[in-house]
Design an enzyme around this catalytic site. Sequence first.
Site, PDB file in Angstrom:
ATOM      1  N   CYS A 173      43.003  44.228  41.227  1.00  0.00           N
ATOM      2  CA  CYS A 173      43.301  45.751  40.882  1.00  0.00           C
ATOM      3  C   CYS A 173      42.755  46.736  40.902  1.00  0.00           C
ATOM      4  O   CYS A 173      43.455  47.865  42.027  1.00  0.00           O
ATOM      5  CB  CYS A 173      43.673  45.283  39.313  1.00  0.00           C
ATOM      6  N   CYS A 210      44.205  42.346  32.244  1.00  0.00           N
ATOM      7  CA  CYS A 210      44.962  42.597  30.484  1.00  0.00           C
ATOM      8  C   CYS A 210      46.548  42.010  30.922  1.00  0.00           C
ATOM      9  O   CYS A 210      47.424  42.255  29.382  1.00  0.00           O
ATOM     10  CB  CYS A 210      46.026  43.920  31.754  1.00  0.00           C
TER      11      CYS A 210
END
Length: 382
Positions: free
Chosen positions: A120, A217
Amino acid sequence: MALDRSPTLNSLGFSKPPSETRVVVAMSGGVDSSVVAAMLSDEGYDVVGVTLQLYDHGAALAKKGACCAGIDIHDARRVAEEKGFPHYVLDYENIFQDAVIDEFADSYLAGATPVPCIRCNERVKFKDLLETAKDLDADCMATGHYIQRKMGEEGPELHSAADPTRDQSYFLFSTTPEQLDYLRFPLGHLPSKDDTRRLAAKYGLAVADKPDSQDICFVPNGDYASVIEKLRPGAAEPGEIVDSTGNVLGRHNGVIHYTIGQRRGLGIGGLSDPLYVVKLDVDNHRVVVGPKDMLSTRTIPVREINWLGDEPFASKDEWPVAVKVRSTRPPREAILRPLGPHTAEVELLTPEEGVSPGQACVFYETEGSRILGGGWIWRGVV
């Protein structure tokens, strides 16, 4: 006596007033990035806050309180409103799905233990978001990561955070020199997270006492297998649990439910000595178990290396380094031997347990705090 006419640098390293220095702050809605934005705004910088919407907040994969969930976007927007700087929410769902989530699922199905937070940072935050910051004519982009950027003789260097318990260098090894030139990490020098929360209280931020979010997440409660089953329905095929010689000890409901080094939950009780998962044989749908000493690893093949040293990576036959093979483990002394521009073999001076393909291997100076780069562990670990 000659006057010193060298330009005075502001706190972000630019020879102009803060009011003339535009900085895009990557705001997750948590206390760290909120403090960075508030602090820079208070210092008079031209702050622009940007928050990424990374997945459908109404989907089952979203976790309440996780980074980039709906409440966090609201919190980031509120900080911007209170401090009076512009704030934008960018829809990066498709990019995040393609660049991070899909690879996570495929790697897990291939028997690896991926680290999606690194991808990410590498493929979304420090790539697309960084380019967006440049499109906004920002002089730099700041984040709330706990890592330090220091100027060396050859340019910017990446260093571990002052607080080793908060250090995020393992997740940022793939930051390139060009990205490092543009990035700023205003919290990396702080002695502890308590200092960050005190700053949040100083600036009157409502998120001062907000709990830290989980690193991954989109994984609810750390249940990787359930996420994989949602992303790849029917991917979990049952198979055999075997020892290193192929003797069948039991059955399992899918390799995705197991990780290297796992001891509990194997479903093969009644044995005199404890057994651990030592290999995931995805092709044959087998979980291989063995005694603890089979987890010991000395030689690690590494690829996709990002090198941050001053000298070219292949200019030496070997580099004495310290390496981390998991984010929670301390660096261990090793010899790094380049095999090509982006591949190498790492020899650990002291064997490690549970080294798994898909994890990162991050290189550090043997003495000091500088990160020299890192790469990805792949099949062939011995």
